[in-house]
Design an enzyme around this catalytic site. Sequence first.
Site, PDB file in Angstrom:
ATOM      1  N   ARG A 104       0.854  -1.192   0.000  1.00 22.48           N
ATOM      2  CA  ARG A 104       0.000   0.000   0.000  1.00 22.48           C
ATOM      3  C   ARG A 104       0.878   1.225   0.000  1.00 22.48           C
ATOM      4  O   ARG A 104       1.735   1.379   0.875  1.00 22.48           O
ATOM      5  CB  ARG A 104      -0.846   0.044   1.288  1.00 22.48           C
ATOM      6  CG  ARG A 104      -1.984  -0.867   1.283  1.00 22.48           C
ATOM      7  CD  ARG A 104      -3.066  -0.473   2.247  1.00 22.48           C
ATOM      8  NE  ARG A 104      -2.658   0.102   3.525  1.00 22.48           N
ATOM      9  CZ  ARG A 104      -3.526   0.505   4.440  1.00 22.48           C
ATOM     10  NH1 ARG A 104      -4.821   0.419   4.215  1.00 22.48           N
ATOM     11  NH2 ARG A 104      -3.119   0.986   5.581  1.00 22.48           N
ATOM     12  N   THR A 108      -1.110   7.412  -0.594  1.00 21.88           N
ATOM     13  CA  THR A 108      -2.411   7.285  -1.262  1.00 21.88           C
ATOM     14  C   THR A 108      -3.228   6.106  -0.737  1.00 21.88           C
ATOM     15  O   THR A 108      -4.434   6.030  -0.979  1.00 21.88           O
ATOM     16  CB  THR A 108      -2.216   7.063  -2.769  1.00 21.88           C
ATOM     17  OG1 THR A 108      -1.539   5.803  -2.944  1.00 21.88           O
ATOM     18  CG2 THR A 108      -1.385   8.178  -3.396  1.00 21.88           C
ATOM     19  N   ASP A 200      -0.034  -3.179  12.297  1.00 24.74           N
ATOM     20  CA  ASP A 200       0.523  -3.538  10.987  1.00 24.74           C
ATOM     21  C   ASP A 200       0.871  -5.025  10.982  1.00 24.74           C
ATOM     22  O   ASP A 200       1.832  -5.456  11.640  1.00 24.74           O
ATOM     23  CB  ASP A 200       1.758  -2.682  10.695  1.00 24.74           C
ATOM     24  CG  ASP A 200       2.243  -2.881   9.271  1.00 24.74           C
ATOM     25  OD1 ASP A 200       2.499  -4.042   8.879  1.00 24.74           O
ATOM     26  OD2 ASP A 200       2.345  -1.891   8.533  1.00 24.74           O
ATOM     27  N   ASP A 203       4.516  -6.050   9.780  1.00 17.18           N
ATOM     28  CA  ASP A 203       5.556  -5.720  10.760  1.00 17.18           C
ATOM     29  C   ASP A 203       5.487  -6.635  11.969  1.00 17.18           C
ATOM     30  O   ASP A 203       6.514  -7.064  12.501  1.00 17.18           O
ATOM     31  CB  ASP A 203       5.413  -4.253  11.195  1.00 17.18           C
ATOM     32  CG  ASP A 203       5.951  -3.297  10.145  1.00 17.18           C
ATOM     33  OD1 ASP A 203       6.750  -3.735   9.288  1.00 17.18           O
ATOM     34  OD2 ASP A 203       5.561  -2.118  10.165  1.00 17.18           O
TER      35      ASP A 203
HETATM   36  C1  PRP Z   1      -1.258  -4.662   4.379  1.00 13.77           C
HETATM   37  C2  PRP Z   1      -2.057  -5.938   4.450  1.00 13.77           C
HETATM   38  C3  PRP Z   1      -2.818  -5.912   3.150  1.00 13.77           C
HETATM   39  C4  PRP Z   1      -3.080  -4.458   2.972  1.00 13.77           C
HETATM   40  C5  PRP Z   1      -4.505  -4.199   3.374  1.00 13.77           C
HETATM   41  O1  PRP Z   1      -0.145  -4.832   3.593  1.00 13.77           O
HETATM   42  O2  PRP Z   1      -1.271  -7.082   4.613  1.00 13.77           O
HETATM   43  O3  PRP Z   1      -2.097  -6.427   2.057  1.00 13.77           O
HETATM   44  O4  PRP Z   1      -2.197  -3.740   3.818  1.00 13.77           O
HETATM   45  O5  PRP Z   1      -4.846  -2.886   3.118  1.00 13.77           O
HETATM   46  P1  PRP Z   1      -5.920  -2.469   2.017  1.00 13.77           P
HETATM   47  O6  PRP Z   1      -7.090  -3.368   2.221  1.00 13.77           O
HETATM   48  O7  PRP Z   1      -6.207  -1.038   2.370  1.00 13.77           O
HETATM   49  O8  PRP Z   1      -5.287  -2.620   0.671  1.00 13.77           O
HETATM   50  P2  PRP Z   1       1.002  -3.696   3.477  1.00 13.77           P
HETATM   51  O9  PRP Z   1       0.731  -2.776   2.344  1.00 13.77           O
HETATM   52  O10 PRP Z   1       1.188  -3.049   4.829  1.00 13.77           O
HETATM   53  O11 PRP Z   1       2.263  -4.516   3.040  1.00 13.77           O
HETATM   54  P3  PRP Z   1       3.078  -5.682   3.796  1.00 13.77           P
HETATM   55  O12 PRP Z   1       2.211  -6.907   3.756  1.00 13.77           O
HETATM   56  O13 PRP Z   1       4.294  -5.817   2.978  1.00 13.77           O
HETATM   57  O14 PRP Z   1       3.357  -5.245   5.209  1.00 13.77           O
HETATM   58  N1  URA Z   2      -2.642  -3.142   6.891  1.00 11.40           N
HETATM   59  C1  URA Z   2      -2.349  -3.630   8.125  1.00 11.40           C
HETATM   60  O1  URA Z   2      -1.356  -4.334   8.301  1.00 11.40           O
HETATM   61  N2  URA Z   2      -3.161  -3.296   9.148  1.00 11.40           N
HETATM   62  C2  URA Z   2      -4.254  -2.519   8.984  1.00 11.40           C
HETATM   63  O2  URA Z   2      -4.958  -2.258   9.974  1.00 11.40           O
HETATM   64  C3  URA Z   2      -4.531  -2.039   7.700  1.00 11.40           C
HETATM   65  C4  URA Z   2      -3.718  -2.369   6.663  1.00 11.40           C
END
Ligand code: PRP
Ligand code: URA
Length: 209
Positions: A104, A108, A200, A203
């Site tokens: 993400r 944005t 998160d 993380d």
């Molecule tokens: C997080 C999560 C989803 C996304 C959800 O990933 O694991 O993939 O956000 O958010 P959305 O429904 O608003 O798209 P992130 O972008 O933090 O990446 P990561 O898995 O690499 O930590």
């Molecule tokens: N991605 C995450 O990891 N946690 C949230 O709450 C939303 C998006």
Amino acid sequence: MSKVHVLDHPLIQHKVTMMRMTETTTKDFRELANEISLLMAYEVTRDLPLKDIEIETPICKTTAKTVAGRSIGVVPILRAGLGMVDGILTLVPNAKVGHIGLYRDPETHLPVEYYCKLPVDAEERTIIVVDPMLATGGSAVAAIQFLKDRGCKDIKLMNLIAAPEGVKAVADAHPDVEIYIASLDERLNDHAYIVPGLGDAGDRLFGTK
Ligand code: PRP
Ligand code: URA
């Protein structure tokens, strides 16, 4: 409209609560994600097609059920989706695993694709897209669209925690996709994080913050 299944078995609810807690360690968080994924996979695979085969028990010959054909493809959305794969594979060890890399954009909140590798026969399989969090739904909507563009027709989405906004986004964009979640939370905050959520997920799974 997508069918939404909230899998609220007591053991799942208990484990989700432990995942939410700030003091839960990376090791425990990872184990809980896999344990919940295994429990959820039991329901997500409930309508897998079966076929009859002839077998011989120590007592007699008989006809018995077995899962038919090439069945499952598990597709984690990188990176946090990886935390759900091993739990599903414990239950369905012959499943193939594809990967879709999305993150993400922090400004944005829109998904950006950086990787996609799927099983060659993905379009013949029931695909289970996995990601712990369904927040705005942008990542899930994009991942499902990549899969449809590559010929996949039978797609299910499995998340641990969802916001109503994310469920609506997926249901609007992909009404044919059934959604399986362990918890439907209240809302998103101003940073598009799920409230109360668990923070998160990536993380916390990988200890990167
Ligand atoms: C997080 C999560 C989803 C996304 C959800 O990933 O694991 O993939 O956000 O958010 P959305 O429904 O608003 O798209 P992130 O972008 O933090 O990446 P990561 O898995 O690499 O930590
Ligand atoms: N991605 C995450 O990891 N946690 C949230 O709450 C939303 C998006």
